[in-house]
Design a protein around this motif. Structure first.
Motif, short mmCIF file in Angstrom:
data_model
loop_
_atom_site.label_atom_id
_atom_site.label_comp_id
_atom_site.label_asym_id
_atom_site.label_seq_id
_atom_site.Cartn_x
_atom_site.Cartn_y
_atom_site.Cartn_z
N THR A 179 0.58 -1.24 -0.11
CA THR A 179 0.13 -0.13 -0.01
C THR A 179 0.85 1.20 0.14
O THR A 179 0.72 2.23 -0.84
N ILE A 180 1.87 1.29 0.96
CA ILE A 180 2.59 2.49 0.90
C ILE A 180 3.33 2.92 -0.20
O ILE A 180 3.20 3.95 -0.77
N LEU A 181 4.20 1.64 -0.99
CA LEU A 181 4.74 1.98 -2.24
C LEU A 181 3.65 2.68 -3.14
O LEU A 181 4.06 3.52 -3.95
N SER A 182 2.45 1.78 -3.34
CA SER A 182 1.70 2.34 -4.52
C SER A 182 1.02 4.01 -4.32
O SER A 182 0.74 4.41 -5.03
N TYR A 183 1.09 4.26 -2.95
CA TYR A 183 0.53 5.53 -2.79
C TYR A 183 1.56 6.61 -2.66
O TYR A 183 1.42 7.85 -2.51
N ARG A 184 3.06 6.06 -2.97
CA ARG A 184 3.82 7.38 -3.22
C ARG A 184 3.94 7.62 -4.83
O ARG A 184 5.03 8.09 -5.18
N LEU A 185 3.19 6.93 -5.59
CA LEU A 185 3.24 6.97 -6.87
C LEU A 185 2.28 8.02 -7.44
O LEU A 185 1.24 8.09 -6.96
N THR A 186 2.47 8.62 -8.52
CA THR A 186 1.53 9.77 -8.88
C THR A 186 1.18 9.80 -10.55
O THR A 186 1.93 9.17 -11.34
N GLY A 187 -0.03 9.90 -10.79
CA GLY A 187 -0.57 10.07 -12.03
C GLY A 187 -1.44 11.04 -12.25
O GLY A 187 -1.67 11.94 -11.64
N VAL A 188 -2.32 10.79 -13.45
CA VAL A 188 -3.28 11.77 -13.98
C VAL A 188 -4.33 11.87 -12.82
O VAL A 188 -4.77 10.89 -12.37
N GLN A 189 -4.71 13.02 -12.14
CA GLN A 189 -5.75 13.18 -11.18
C GLN A 189 -5.66 12.19 -9.89
O GLN A 189 -6.54 11.74 -9.51
N LEU A 190 -4.17 11.82 -9.88
CA LEU A 190 -3.95 10.83 -8.81
C LEU A 190 -2.68 11.10 -8.41
O LEU A 190 -1.63 10.77 -8.65
N THR A 191 -2.48 12.17 -7.28
CA THR A 191 -1.23 12.61 -6.87
C THR A 191 -0.78 11.66 -5.62
O THR A 191 -1.62 11.26 -4.80
N ALA A 192 0.48 11.42 -5.62
CA ALA A 192 0.99 10.73 -4.30
C ALA A 192 0.56 11.28 -3.07
O ALA A 192 0.27 12.53 -2.92
N TYR A 193 0.48 10.44 -2.00
CA TYR A 193 0.27 10.97 -0.65
C TYR A 193 1.58 11.28 0.01
O TYR A 193 2.38 10.89 -0.28
N THR A 194 1.53 12.44 0.93
CA THR A 194 2.65 12.75 1.80
C THR A 194 2.55 11.65 2.67
O THR A 194 1.88 10.75 3.19
N TRP A 195 3.90 11.68 3.42
CA TRP A 195 3.99 10.61 4.62
C TRP A 195 3.10 10.70 5.57
O TRP A 195 2.30 10.03 5.95
N GLU A 196 2.79 12.07 5.81
CA GLU A 196 1.54 12.40 6.95
C GLU A 196 0.20 11.73 6.24
O GLU A 196 -0.55 11.17 7.39
N GLN A 197 -0.07 12.14 5.28
CA GLN A 197 -1.45 11.41 4.75
C GLN A 197 -1.44 9.63 4.68
O GLN A 197 -2.32 9.37 5.20
N ILE A 198 -0.20 9.37 4.20
CA ILE A 198 -0.45 7.71 4.42
C ILE A 198 -0.37 7.43 5.79
O ILE A 198 -1.22 6.31 6.14
N ALA A 199 0.41 8.02 6.74
CA ALA A 199 0.29 7.61 8.29
C ALA A 199 -1.17 7.73 8.77
O ALA A 199 -1.61 6.97 9.48
N GLU A 200 -1.78 8.86 8.43
CA GLU A 200 -3.13 8.96 8.87
C GLU A 200 -4.03 7.94 8.28
O GLU A 200 -4.60 7.42 9.00
N ALA A 201 -3.88 7.85 7.03
CA ALA A 201 -4.86 6.75 6.45
C ALA A 201 -4.51 5.09 7.00
O ALA A 201 -5.60 4.54 7.26
#
Ligand code: ZN
Lengths: 344, 477
Positions: A179-201
């Protein structure tokens, strides 16, 4: 908590033979003889250079916390893990491989992130976007990577997708790490999460998320190294493994040894102290499989020292020197690195 | 080729924006020029276009790596490949490669430190330079709001009598700053092109509040009833994190942004803001340069900016699309004191100057002397520069002058927040401009119509279900 678990694991392996400073140098990836020898002697290579930016203050606070919680104690500057500390090491074995990557893993994930973003935009017909990686050499690498491909962008995106799914599924990662790996990737209308956002989720502290991420990169890179059926992601990992383990200066000494010079000759040729050249030899012994031990120590000497090590249960040089006064510190250091086994 | 043709064929515009053509014609004719264009008003074209009607390379000196990259990306979008950017972020090999092939480039971007290296200067002297560009030229003046001692060293570079023309670019500059730019860069009767800084679409508010707690409450309330996207400027990194955390608790899509965050995090936050994932940013003054977002509706200052120029520039990031935007400055009594502390921290006092000088003369290393005399890094670099050309008494005099300038700028800001007359007029008066706005002006004119600001939609809660396979599928199909 997760960082503390790493520290306890390391102190445990050093079982009361090194100061807190020694661990700090290992985590920062210091390239000195002592640190390189420590990682070799105490099986700490996986942790080498994990946190190149670790601050003295930050580290000191963690040590103070460990002491305050009774997980370690420090006597004469040497760190001992307490019983309570050992009970707190319940974490599954760490699977870092710091020795092989030394920061190269960050390079890899930057390339990956920019590649995925570029494919995501271009396959939907958008050629203008703000690159998520600002560093020029990363941009140049990805540009070059894309230029070499001969298939259409659609096909390329499909293949990268397939390889990533395969790697994330088959490499020995936890679901959290996928999950962490995939959420550090960015694309069209899908920007990576910051560390804080991942930590919160994920409801987990930021440092834990960052450490699991770092570990997952090592696991992924090890996996890629062992497999041949993922050529695209593999070529994004090119050069992320350390190729030359020696410091520049040690490398120059190594070449002179190869040409048949003695260490005294090298010292005078290079205008360096003999002890410096000895450090280079120790560094070489730790890193070069074909080190010519026989030029410096005999099989009998090796056996004698290892008998002492086994009997006294220590690799501390000062203690060993008392028992084997005829050997120099340099010889003792080489023998420890050599290991117990002697080929006849 | 005629400049009109280049404008259409290379840049795809039918007509120039106000002021551009005048600047370009002067540069092409070999004259020096100063162009003062508010951010987003087409400043870059003033040097990009003449490059295509003149022989030789354009050397651009730019103080911030982020700005440099922005300019480089902009040129690449116009199909220009002959660009090189040389700054301290390059590795040694990359730098060597760039310098060895310098003659191949049409646009050469340099950081001030690079330009100061003798080897680089020699290479540039061998080139056929069409003209020089000094971006953010106000940095050269102690009167400017982000004075950079590095910039002062450029004096020597442009001294020659037969050098190529120089174009100085800046977003804001008072008369005094223009004088400094002209004399320090040794400009020869430059053409001065100034575009008005007034932005009629932005309305101004100043609110007097008791303390920081009251400000926090006001911001929470404001963000729940009015629309974004917006930026909240605060005084420190710590405060940016703190306020962002408080607002997050309230369910606002917000993140903090400052120079203490790692580069990847900053890129992500910037992109989330541009894409609309984040509605608000709590930031230090590090946020804003090089961000392309036209629909920013609100700028809130929780602290007092140090100079009118800084304030105008930060507020000017709103409403680039020409639609209405609201600027609000929250002020409480102690803010002046806090601002003075921050501003004067970087200025050495007389005792520090003498002590630093004596340490340096005894051969103590620069960093040790800096530490022992309790100077900040900025202060030490400033002193190093002055001691190269003045004796101790004159250095003290110079620093005292800077002190007075900064004090006056703070006084300007104080008069602005305490003004009982039109805020816009007050602000513009510092730049020698007059206001022509008659409606939707400011909280003192009491003619603001705020209906457009009211939030009418309910914020959707972001889904927190994370699935890596689904995400990869969305990214790559
Ligand atoms: Zn007004």
């Amino acid at each position: 908590m997760v960082f503390i678990s790493i520290l306890l694991t390391m102190f445990q392996r050093l079982h009361g033979e090194r100061s807190a400073q020694g661990v700090y140098h290992i985590l920062r990836g210091k390239r000195s003889g002592q640190t390189l020898q420590d990682v070799e002697n105490y099986q700490l290579k996986p942790f080498y250079s994990l946190f190149p930016n670790l601050s003295t203050d930050g580290y000191r606070r963690q040590i103070e916390r460990l002491i305050a919680e009774g997980l370690i104690r420090i006597e004469n500057q040497v760190v001992y893990v307490t019983d309570k500390g050992r009970k707190n090491m319940l974490h599954a074995p760490w699977r870092f491989n710091g020795w092989e990557y030394r920061g190269g893993e960050r390079e890899f994930v930057k390339r990956l992130a920019l590649t995925v973003q570029t494919l995501s935009y271009i396959r939907t017909g958008q050629t203008m976007f703000a690159p998520i990686q600002k560093e020029l050499h990363i941009q140049q690498f990805v540009k070059e990577f894309l230029r070499r491909q001969t298939v259409s962008v659609d096909e390329l995106a499909k293949r990268v997708h397939k390889e990533l799914v395969q790697i994330l599924s088959e490499a020995n990662l936890t679901d959290l790490q996928r999950t962490i790996l995939s959420y550090r990737l960015t694309g069209v209308q899908l920007t990576a999460y910051t560390w804080e956002q991942i930590a919160e989720a994920l409801n987990s502290p930021v440092t834990s998320v960052q450490i699991y991420f770092l570990e997952s990169l090592h696991i992924v890179l090890d996996f890629i190294e062992e497999h041949e059926d993922m050529p695209l992601v593999k070529s994004l990992a090119v050069g992320c493994r350390v190729e030359n383990y020696l410091t520049q200066s040690a490398e120059r000494s190594r070449k002179l040894v190869q040409q048949g010079y003695s260490i005294e000759q090298i010292a005078s040729l290079r205008n360096l102290k003999l002890s410096t050249i000895e450090d280079h030899m120790v560094e070489m012994a730790a890193n070069v499989k074909t080190f010519p031990y026989e030029e410096f120590v005999t099989a009998e000497q090796i056996q004698k020292v290892w008998q002492q090590i086994d009997r006294l249960q220590t690799k501390r040089l000062r203690v060993l020197k008392e028992r084997c006064a005829e050997l120099s510190y340099f010889q003792l250091r080489l023998i420890i690195i050599h290991g117990k086994r002697v080929d006849s | 080729m005629d400049i009109q043709d280049v404008l259409q064929q290379r840049f795809g515009y039918v007509a120039f924006r106000p002021g551009q053509e005048e600047v370009i014609r002067h540069i092409v004719a070999g004259r020096d020029a100063v162009a003062i264009f508010p951010t987003g008003m087409g400043k870059s074209l003033c040097y990009q276009l003449p490059a295509y009607v003149m022989d030789g390379a354009v050397v651009v000196i730019s103080p911030l790596v982020a700005l440099m990259e922005d300019q480089v990306a902009n040129l690449r979008n116009h199909k220009e490949k002959r660009i090189v950017a040389i700054n301290s972020f390059l590795s040694r090999q990359e730098k060597e490669l760039a310098l060895n092939t310098l003659h191949q480039y049409k646009f050469i971007f340099l950081s001030p430190e690079m330009l100061m290296q003798t080897a680089v200067q020699q290479l540039i002297e061998q080139l056929n330079v069409a003209f020089y560009v000094v971006d953010e030229a106000h940095c050269i003046s102690e009167w400017g709001f982000d004075f950079r001692p590095d910039y002062l060293r450029m004096k020597e570079i442009f001294a020659g009598s037969k050098r190529a023309p120089v174009l100085a670019l800046t977003a804001t500059a008072s008369e005094k700053v223009i004088e400094d730019i002209t004399s320090y860069l040794q400009l020869n009767q430059p053409h001065i092109e100034r575009q008005p800084i007034d932005r009629p679409s932005i309305s101004y508010r100043v609110l007097h509040l008791e303390n920081q707690l009251a400000k926090t409450d006001w911001i929470i309330e404001r963000l729940s009833v009015t629309i974004g996207p917006g930026i909240i400027y605060v005084a420190s990194r710590k405060r940016a994190d703190e306020l962002a955390a408080v607002l997050q608790e309230k369910g606002i899509r917000v993140a903090s942004y400052h120079g203490g965050k790692e580069q990847d995090e900053r890129s992500i936050i910037q992109e989330q803001f541009v894409q609309g994932d984040l509605e608000w940013i709590c930031a230090t003054n590090a946020f804003g340069m090089g961000i392309h977002k036209d629909d920013i509706r609100q700028i809130i200052h929780e602290h007092l900016p140090a100079t009118p120029s800084a304030y105008v520039q930060e507020v000017g990031r709103a409403g680039r699309d020409g639609e209405k935007a609201a600027a609000t400055l929250l002020y409480s009594e102690r803010d002046i004191q806090k601002l003075k502390f921050i501003v004067f921290e970087d200025l050495p006092d007389e005792q520090q100057i003498r002590y630093y000088h004596s340490l340096m003369q005894t051969g103590v290393s620069g960093s040790l002397a800096t530490e022992q005399s309790g100077l900040t890094e900025v202060a030490a670099r400033l002193l190093d520069y002055y001691f190269e050309q003045f004796d101790e008494e004159n250095v003290i005099r110079q620093i005292r002058q800077i002190f007075q300038v900064k004090e006056r700028q703070i006084a300007d800001m104080e008069r602005f927040v305490r003004s009982e007359d039109c805020l816009r007029e007050k602000l513009l008066s510092y730049f020698g401009e007059k206001s022509a706005t008659t409606f939707d002006c400011c909280s003192q004119c009491q003619n603001i119509a705020d209906e457009w600001l009211v939030r009418t939609t309910v914020e959707q809660k972001r889904s927190t279900k994370l699935d890596w396979k689904e995400r990869l599928h969305q990214l790559l199909g």
